[in-house]
Design an enzyme around this catalytic site. Structure first.
Site: not given
Ligand code: FA5
Length: 351
Positions: A161, A182, A208, A222, A265, A319
């Site tokens: 992150w 997130h 981010r 999100q 998780v 989650a």
């Molecule tokens: C997470 O942020 C975890 N908190 C998700 C999670 C929650 C996992 C609970 C397990 C349990 P990740 O970094 O993959 O995961 O982001 C989740 C979703 O946010 C991605 O699949 C995407 O759809 C969206 N996302 C992430 N980064 C970006 C970005 N820079 N721009 C647009 N959408 C994004």
């Protein structure tokens, strides 16, 4: 005393009144004229009242002259009024005139932003399954964004992150406040406040520090989900997310879960749906894999439950976190996430 009302006296008053009428120029002057001659105490009204005192044989003839004179003055009065009114309108500049027959100007009607629409659609799908919507702060403590999610300060997973830190430090001089990366910090915030059963859905903005491209923004939405109770299993996670995919993408969708890693998780998965464009055969949208990844998910890590005072031997939960813009991109065939934030009406009007 003998009344002085004679046909000649009536004629005289009438002629005097008619003589003045044409020189009246505005509505106030006309009203004064009306009061002076035709009003209750006006000259013509007063003299006509005296007709009642005339001998019987004169009354009828003088009365006829009186009534004709009154009618004539009333008729001329309304003609003069009309003339003054239309002259007044004619004197107005074109811009002062109102054409009440013109059709109204259309009022631009706004609409919900496509992100808001998809967030609402996602939330409704989960609400129908008994989830409650909660929201949380976008400026977050390190403790909720990382520590309570089993990501301690020296944990390599923090590299996942890219954080935007706020200029605020703890007693050891370390940054401890940031724009949330997130929506997962709401897991701990919700569990601190509620006792199981917990079933919440958290839509919200995340930030981010990363370069933008067609699929990455530095700020995006999100939607987090959390369900905790005694006896929740991975089958509940699969069933709930499968039902979600069916509701948002249609009943024909197939779902795939693969192992993935998130520190909060265990086990962790990513969930994909079969590509709705090529029906799984392979195309540009799914990069020839036949599958499109839509979210990260997993069973809540025992350390996360302990951190908020839940006994992991009693309670379990799942989650998940998904990106609504990416879901909208898939659903509507949008090829660049930056369109959501560029305020281009040609794009926005399509939704
Ligand atoms: C997470 O942020 C975890 N908190 C998700 C999670 C929650 C996992 C609970 C397990 C349990 P990740 O970094 O993959 O995961 O982001 C989740 C979703 O946010 C991605 O699949 C995407 O759809 C969206 N996302 C992430 N980064 C970006 C970005 N820079 N721009 C647009 N959408 C994004």
């Amino acid at each position: 005393m003998q009344p002085t009302v004679t046909p000649e006296a009536i004629d005289e008053i009438r002629e005097e009144a008619l003589g003045k009428l044409d020189s009246l120029e505005d509505l106030d002057e006309v009203e004064s004229w009306r009061v002076a001659y035709l009003g209750r105490k006006g000259r013509l009204s007063s003299i006509l009242r005296d007709i009642g005192g005339l001998p019987q044989e004169e009354r009828r003839a003088v009365g006829a002259v009186g009534n004709r004179s009154r009618s004539l003055l009333e008729e001329r009065l309304s003609q003069r009024l009309e003339a003054i009114k239309s002259a007044g309108l004619a004197g107005l500049a074109d811009t002062d005139r109102i054409d009440v027959t013109l059709p109204g100007r259309p009022i631009a009607v706004g609409r919900l932003h496509p992100t808001t629409q998809i967030v609402r659609e996602i939330c409704s799908a989960f609400m129908a399954m008994g989830f409650q919507v909660v929201e949380g702060p976008e400026v977050e403590w390190d403790r909720y964004n990382f520590e309570l999610l089993n990501i301690p300060r020296d944990h390599p997973a923090r590299d996942m992150w890219n954080s935007l830190w706020i200029d605020h430090r703890n007693e050891r001089g370390e940054h401890n406040m940031l724009l949330r990366t997130h929506t997962s910090p709401m897991q701990a915030r919700v569990m601190e406040k509620m006792r199981p059963p917990v079933r919440v859905i958290v839509p919200g903005k995340c930030y981010r520090y990363e370069a933008t491209d067609a699929t990455h923004e530095w700020h995006f939405y999100q939607v987090e989900g959390l369900a905790v109770d005694d006896g929740i299993t991975f089958a509940d996670l699969k069933g709930t997310l499968y039902e979600f995919a069916r509701r948002v993408f249609g009943s024909d969708r197939r779902v795939r879960f693969r192992c993935d890693y998130f520190p909060f998780v265990e086990p962790g998965v990513d969930m994909s749906i079969d590509c709705f464009s090529c029906q799984g055969g392979g195309c540009r949208i799914c990069r020839d894999t036949g599958w499109i990844e839509i979210m990260g998910a997993g069973m809540v890590h025992p350390k996360v439950l302990e951190g908020v005072g839940y006994d992991p031997r009693v309670y379990t939960g799942f989650a998940f976190g998904l990106g609504p813009e990416r879901i909208a991109m898939l659903k509507y065939g949008i090829d660049d996430i930056r369109l959501f934030y560029s305020n281009d009406l040609r794009f926005l009007r399509q939704f």
